[in-house]
Design a protein around this motif. Sequence first.
Motif, PDB file in Angstrom:
ATOM      1  N   GLN A 119     -40.855  -8.854 -27.355  1.00  0.00           N
ATOM      2  CA  GLN A 119     -41.067  -9.026 -25.922  1.00  0.00           C
ATOM      3  C   GLN A 119     -40.885  -7.702 -25.193  1.00  0.00           C
ATOM      4  O   GLN A 119     -39.919  -6.977 -25.439  1.00  0.00           O
ATOM      5  N   ARG A 120     -41.791  -7.416 -24.291  1.00  0.00           N
ATOM      6  CA  ARG A 120     -41.651  -6.248 -23.409  1.00  0.00           C
ATOM      7  C   ARG A 120     -41.524  -6.798 -22.002  1.00  0.00           C
ATOM      8  O   ARG A 120     -42.321  -7.637 -21.585  1.00  0.00           O
ATOM      9  N   GLY A 121     -40.520  -6.337 -21.303  1.00  0.00           N
ATOM     10  CA  GLY A 121     -40.310  -6.866 -19.966  1.00  0.00           C
ATOM     11  C   GLY A 121     -39.824  -5.819 -18.995  1.00  0.00           C
ATOM     12  O   GLY A 121     -39.635  -4.661 -19.355  1.00  0.00           O
ATOM     13  N   VAL A 122     -39.631  -6.262 -17.785  1.00  0.00           N
ATOM     14  CA  VAL A 122     -39.098  -5.402 -16.732  1.00  0.00           C
ATOM     15  C   VAL A 122     -37.642  -5.772 -16.495  1.00  0.00           C
ATOM     16  O   VAL A 122     -37.242  -6.927 -16.637  1.00  0.00           O
ATOM     17  N   THR A 123     -36.864  -4.788 -16.156  1.00  0.00           N
ATOM     18  CA  THR A 123     -35.459  -5.005 -15.858  1.00  0.00           C
ATOM     19  C   THR A 123     -35.325  -5.482 -14.415  1.00  0.00           C
ATOM     20  O   THR A 123     -35.959  -4.941 -13.515  1.00  0.00           O
ATOM     21  N   ALA A 124     -34.518  -6.498 -14.204  1.00  0.00           N
ATOM     22  CA  ALA A 124     -34.251  -7.021 -12.863  1.00  0.00           C
ATOM     23  C   ALA A 124     -32.795  -6.755 -12.518  1.00  0.00           C
ATOM     24  O   ALA A 124     -31.888  -7.264 -13.188  1.00  0.00           O
ATOM     25  N   ALA A 125     -32.564  -5.968 -11.483  1.00  0.00           N
ATOM     26  CA  ALA A 125     -31.202  -5.619 -11.078  1.00  0.00           C
ATOM     27  C   ALA A 125     -30.366  -6.858 -10.757  1.00  0.00           C
ATOM     28  O   ALA A 125     -29.158  -6.888 -11.005  1.00  0.00           O
ATOM     29  N   GLU A 126     -31.009  -7.908 -10.228  1.00  0.00           N
ATOM     30  CA  GLU A 126     -30.282  -9.140  -9.882  1.00  0.00           C
ATOM     31  C   GLU A 126     -29.721  -9.834 -11.112  1.00  0.00           C
ATOM     32  O   GLU A 126     -28.841 -10.678 -11.002  1.00  0.00           O
ATOM     33  N   LEU A 127     -30.230  -9.464 -12.290  1.00  0.00           N
ATOM     34  CA  LEU A 127     -29.776 -10.086 -13.535  1.00  0.00           C
ATOM     35  C   LEU A 127     -28.738  -9.241 -14.267  1.00  0.00           C
ATOM     36  O   LEU A 127     -28.460  -9.462 -15.444  1.00  0.00           O
ATOM     37  N   ALA A 128     -28.158  -8.292 -13.556  1.00  0.00           N
ATOM     38  CA  ALA A 128     -27.088  -7.472 -14.145  1.00  0.00           C
ATOM     39  C   ALA A 128     -25.905  -8.367 -14.511  1.00  0.00           C
ATOM     40  O   ALA A 128     -25.666  -9.387 -13.866  1.00  0.00           O
ATOM     41  N   PRO A 129     -25.175  -7.985 -15.559  1.00  0.00           N
ATOM     42  CA  PRO A 129     -24.000  -8.785 -15.924  1.00  0.00           C
ATOM     43  C   PRO A 129     -22.964  -8.790 -14.803  1.00  0.00           C
ATOM     44  O   PRO A 129     -22.992  -7.941 -13.913  1.00  0.00           O
ATOM     45  N   LEU A 130     -22.077  -9.751 -14.872  1.00  0.00           N
ATOM     46  CA  LEU A 130     -20.983  -9.828 -13.915  1.00  0.00           C
ATOM     47  C   LEU A 130     -20.244  -8.496 -13.928  1.00  0.00           C
ATOM     48  O   LEU A 130     -19.848  -8.022 -14.993  1.00  0.00           O
TER      49      LEU A 130
END
Length: 184
Positions: free
Chosen positions: A61-72
């Motif tokens: 899978q190639r994807g884009v990073t989403a800042a909202e999905l950063a770890p706690l």
Amino acid sequence: MTSRLLLISPAIGPALREACFYDGSSSIDEAPAATGALPKAAHVVLSPGARCRDTAEALGQRGVTAAELAPLDAGQWRGRTLAEVAATDGEALTRWLTDPDYAAPDGESVQDVCARVGHWLASVPDGRTIAVVEPEVLRATVVHALALPTGTFWRLDIPPLTATELSGRSGRWNLRLGRALGGE
């Protein structure tokens, strides 16, 4: 149209194995055996950090990073093991693990991460999206999607390299349990 969100937890790596507050730099031990086993998706998004990127790549899978999905954000505890923090800051750690509104020193609370991930969840487009995300992001997604009390956050176990599926539209989500990685 319905949105289908397939959330994949990253493969095991040193930070997960050692119960370490993740700092984004640790990767995975080895490539997952399920390479190529995921359904096709219109969108692929990733939590920032090496282990989610490496897991996605190993799964083809190639994807884009989403800042909202950063770890706690564990703030001052980042990079330290749970045992180390318990030994030096046990009272704060206990409060952080039991009070969803309590933030780690210079970090964020469970309530904060659930709200942040919930904001992202509202933007998931129609069609299938694969998201390779940290376990705490997956927990926050489920808590928000099902309108669970934030106190349930730590009671959701997320094993490495597993799939959790949400489907829905107009802010109403259903959780599909028991999905084998690679199955339809």
